[in-house]
Design a protein around this motif. Structure first.
Motif, mmCIF file in Angstrom:
data_model
loop_
_atom_site.group_PDB
_atom_site.id
_atom_site.type_symbol
_atom_site.label_atom_id
_atom_site.label_comp_id
_atom_site.label_asym_id
_atom_site.label_seq_id
_atom_site.Cartn_x
_atom_site.Cartn_y
_atom_site.Cartn_z
ATOM 1 N N PHE A 132 17.907 21.949 8.926
ATOM 2 C CA PHE A 132 18.864 20.933 8.470
ATOM 3 C C PHE A 132 18.587 19.634 9.209
ATOM 4 O O PHE A 132 18.591 19.609 10.440
ATOM 5 C CB PHE A 132 20.283 21.424 8.744
ATOM 6 N N ALA A 133 18.323 18.552 8.475
ATOM 7 C CA ALA A 133 17.840 17.321 9.089
ATOM 8 C C ALA A 133 18.873 16.199 9.139
ATOM 9 O O ALA A 133 18.538 15.080 9.517
ATOM 10 C CB ALA A 133 16.608 16.831 8.336
ATOM 11 N N GLU A 134 20.128 16.471 8.786
ATOM 12 C CA GLU A 134 21.143 15.416 8.801
ATOM 13 C C GLU A 134 21.715 15.227 10.207
ATOM 14 O O GLU A 134 21.850 16.194 10.967
ATOM 15 C CB GLU A 134 22.272 15.743 7.834
ATOM 16 N N PRO A 135 22.069 13.977 10.556
ATOM 17 C CA PRO A 135 22.705 13.740 11.857
ATOM 18 C C PRO A 135 24.133 14.270 11.886
ATOM 19 O O PRO A 135 24.639 14.770 10.874
ATOM 20 C CB PRO A 135 22.677 12.215 11.984
ATOM 21 N N ILE A 161 26.194 5.959 -1.316
ATOM 22 C CA ILE A 161 25.692 4.745 -1.966
ATOM 23 C C ILE A 161 24.919 3.898 -0.971
ATOM 24 O O ILE A 161 23.898 3.291 -1.296
ATOM 25 C CB ILE A 161 26.862 3.941 -2.571
ATOM 26 N N TRP A 162 25.380 3.887 0.285
ATOM 27 C CA TRP A 162 24.765 3.066 1.317
ATOM 28 C C TRP A 162 23.665 3.796 2.089
ATOM 29 O O TRP A 162 22.624 3.224 2.403
ATOM 30 C CB TRP A 162 25.835 2.596 2.319
ATOM 31 N N ASP A 163 23.911 5.062 2.415
ATOM 32 C CA ASP A 163 23.049 5.750 3.380
ATOM 33 C C ASP A 163 22.250 6.907 2.803
ATOM 34 O O ASP A 163 21.401 7.478 3.498
ATOM 35 C CB ASP A 163 23.900 6.295 4.540
ATOM 36 N N GLY A 164 22.503 7.301 1.572
ATOM 37 C CA GLY A 164 21.761 8.390 0.981
ATOM 38 C C GLY A 164 22.527 9.706 0.955
ATOM 39 O O GLY A 164 23.656 9.820 1.439
ATOM 40 N N PHE A 165 21.871 10.710 0.434
ATOM 41 C CA PHE A 165 22.501 11.992 0.129
ATOM 42 C C PHE A 165 23.013 12.714 1.366
ATOM 43 O O PHE A 165 22.370 12.715 2.415
ATOM 44 C CB PHE A 165 21.484 12.878 -0.592
ATOM 45 N N ARG A 166 24.171 13.347 1.232
ATOM 46 C CA ARG A 166 24.724 14.267 2.221
ATOM 47 C C ARG A 166 25.017 15.595 1.537
ATOM 48 O O ARG A 166 25.574 15.623 0.444
ATOM 49 C CB ARG A 166 26.029 13.740 2.808
ATOM 50 N N HIS A 167 24.687 16.682 2.208
ATOM 51 C CA HIS A 167 24.991 17.984 1.632
ATOM 52 C C HIS A 167 26.492 18.267 1.605
ATOM 53 O O HIS A 167 27.033 18.744 0.606
ATOM 54 C CB HIS A 167 24.292 19.102 2.420
ATOM 55 N N GLY A 168 27.155 17.989 2.723
ATOM 56 C CA GLY A 168 28.522 18.464 2.879
ATOM 57 C C GLY A 168 28.507 19.925 3.289
ATOM 58 O O GLY A 168 27.521 20.652 3.057
ATOM 59 N N PRO A 169 29.582 20.401 3.931
ATOM 60 C CA PRO A 169 29.572 21.760 4.496
ATOM 61 C C PRO A 169 29.257 22.871 3.501
ATOM 62 O O PRO A 169 28.420 23.740 3.787
ATOM 63 C CB PRO A 169 30.981 21.913 5.078
#
Length: 450
Positions: A57-60, A90-98
């Motif tokens: 998982f590469a998200e901060p 819209i600003w930072d790109g895709f997030r998976h969410g939990p």
């Protein structure tokens, strides 16, 4: 990362780590923080290596919590990550969410990262031990202390806080030291990309170009073939700059008759390559340059021969030093009249003015990868034996600064030759062999100008 992620290896690693912990123990590992470069601009984000090793998982703003099996209760893997937020995307790109992250990466549970502190008071209840990076940061130590305090506050109801803390990297670094087949494939790809970049840079080099122009050729080739980052700041060191081990200003003009030392690798899907080549700016080695270059190449071949499962890691350096010292005596860099043998010169460390660093390091997700070089389980802490699956660099060199008693024909020459290898059952497999390094190969390639 490129393509789709096969999560099976990450699930297996989490299970393996949990199995090494006490029954019911809890491990906590956070990913890297986002870091401001200046103003409100951030550096390109790069995950924590160990966190990614276990999660993919590469998200901060993410934290992994592992709970070891105990009795009838199976082991659990829990991810805390950013919530889904369409406006921020819209600003930072895709997030998976939990929930999507739980499904995609094979976690047993997933929660918003904002719930971490509240959830940990429950997760740690009656756990015998907690594993985390002790002393890694004051903030983390304080956060863990807060969790333990919250659990102890429930003590009146018979709930106990963990009584033991362990340093998580102690076992995680050992796991990372042995690369599985998937990791080796990624490292081979990173090495192949970097090898192609070195070949491109050789073809480009000619008298009058600046070091940064050569660097640009490397970076172009890295990115063109899918590498996400340089694995480290490239070193492009012409002339006497090559005698500065960590030179990276890369702003000097390369001159006729000089060598240029290029130490550059890339990162592909989280794994690093690290290659050094040294070549003549005009495409032809002079006699003194060639003499030193062939000596370094011979030292590297001796080091390769020392890479055998069961032999101590230190044998790699010992083999290189012996060849280099013998050559230094023959070439007059070391005073032959002062020493009766190569062994005497080595014992006196006579090579150190010209070769002052080790012959390699572990390689993997980090360019200087994790894992001790000594067996810390034994009282005398001997060099640890090599094992199949270990990845390391082999990088002998020679650096001749002007000095009394040193032949002037060698002054200002710095040479290093570095390759990436995997230890295999019968020796080693060189990953970076496509980067030319034989004198004839280099001179032939440089005759084909870009």
């Amino acid at each position: 990362m490129t393509g789709s992620v096969d999560v099976s290896s990450f699930i297996e690693r989490r299970a393996r780590l949990a199995a090494r912990m006490e029954p019911g123990a809890v491990a906590v590992l956070a990913t890297a923080l986002e870091v401001l470069r200046n103003g409100d601009s951030e550096y390109p984000y790069r995950h924590d290596s160990s966190f990614y090793y276990l999660t993919g998982f590469a998200e901060p703003e993410s934290v992994l919590v592992l709970v070891a099996a105990r009795g009838d209760a199976p082991a659990r893997s829990i991810l805390f990550c950013r919530e889904k937020n369409v406006e921020r995307e819209i600003w930072d790109g895709f997030r998976h969410g939990p929930e999507a992250a739980r499904v995609a990466f094979g976690f047993d549970e997933a929660y918003p990262v904002g719930e971490l502190d509240a959830q940990m008071a429950t997760v740690l209840a009656d756990a015998p031990a907690i594993w985390y990076a002790l002393g890694h940061s004051a903030a983390l130590d304080a956060q863990v202390g807060g969790w333990l305090k919250a659990v102890r506050a429930k003590g009146r109801t018979g709930i106990a806080a963990p009584s033991t803390t362990h340093h998580l990297p102690a076992i995680l670094d050992e796991m990372r030291l042995l690369k599985d087949a998937g990791e080796q494939a990624l490292m081979a790809r990173a090495a192949a990309i970097a090898a192609g970049a070195h070949a491109r840079a050789m073809r480009f080099t000619r008298p009058g170009v600046f070091e940064y122009e050569i660097e640009a050729e490397l970076l172009h080739e890295f990115r063109r073939h899918g590498a996400q980052f340089p694995a480290y700041t490239p070193i492009v060191a012409s002339g006497a700059n090559a005698c500065v081990l960590h030179y990276n200003a890369n702003n000097r003009r390369c001159l006729e008759g000089e060598l240029v030392l290029v130490d550059a690798g890339c990162e592909f899907d989280g794994y690093a390559s690290d290659i050094t080549r040294t070549w003549p700016v005009n495409g032809r080695f002079s006699a003194p340059q060639r003499a030193l270059y062939e000596l370094v190449l011979a030292a590297q071949e001796a080091a390769f021969a020392a890479i055998v499962p069961g032999r101590p890691y230190s044998d790699v350096h010992t083999a290189a030093v012996r060849v280099l010292t013998a050559g230094m005596l023959d070439l007059g860099l070391i005073d032959k009249a002062r020493y009766g043998s190569v062994e005497d010169a080595i014992a006196d460390k006579a090579h150190l003015p010209f070769y002052m660093h080790g012959t390699g390091h572990w390689l993997g997700m980090d360019v200087h990868d994790v894992g001790p070089y000594r067996d810390l389980t034994l009282p005398d802490r001997p060099s640890r034996p090599l094992l199949a699956g270990m990845a390391l660099t082999v990088e002998p060199g020679i650096y001749v600064r002007p000095a009394e008693g040193v032949p002037e024909e060698y002054w200002g020459i710095g040479i290093r030759i570095e390759d990436d290898v995997i230890v295999v059952d019968d020796g080693c497999r060189i990953l970076s062999g496509d980067a030319p390094k034989r004198v004839a190969e280099v001179e032939q390639l440089m005759g084909i100008r870009a």
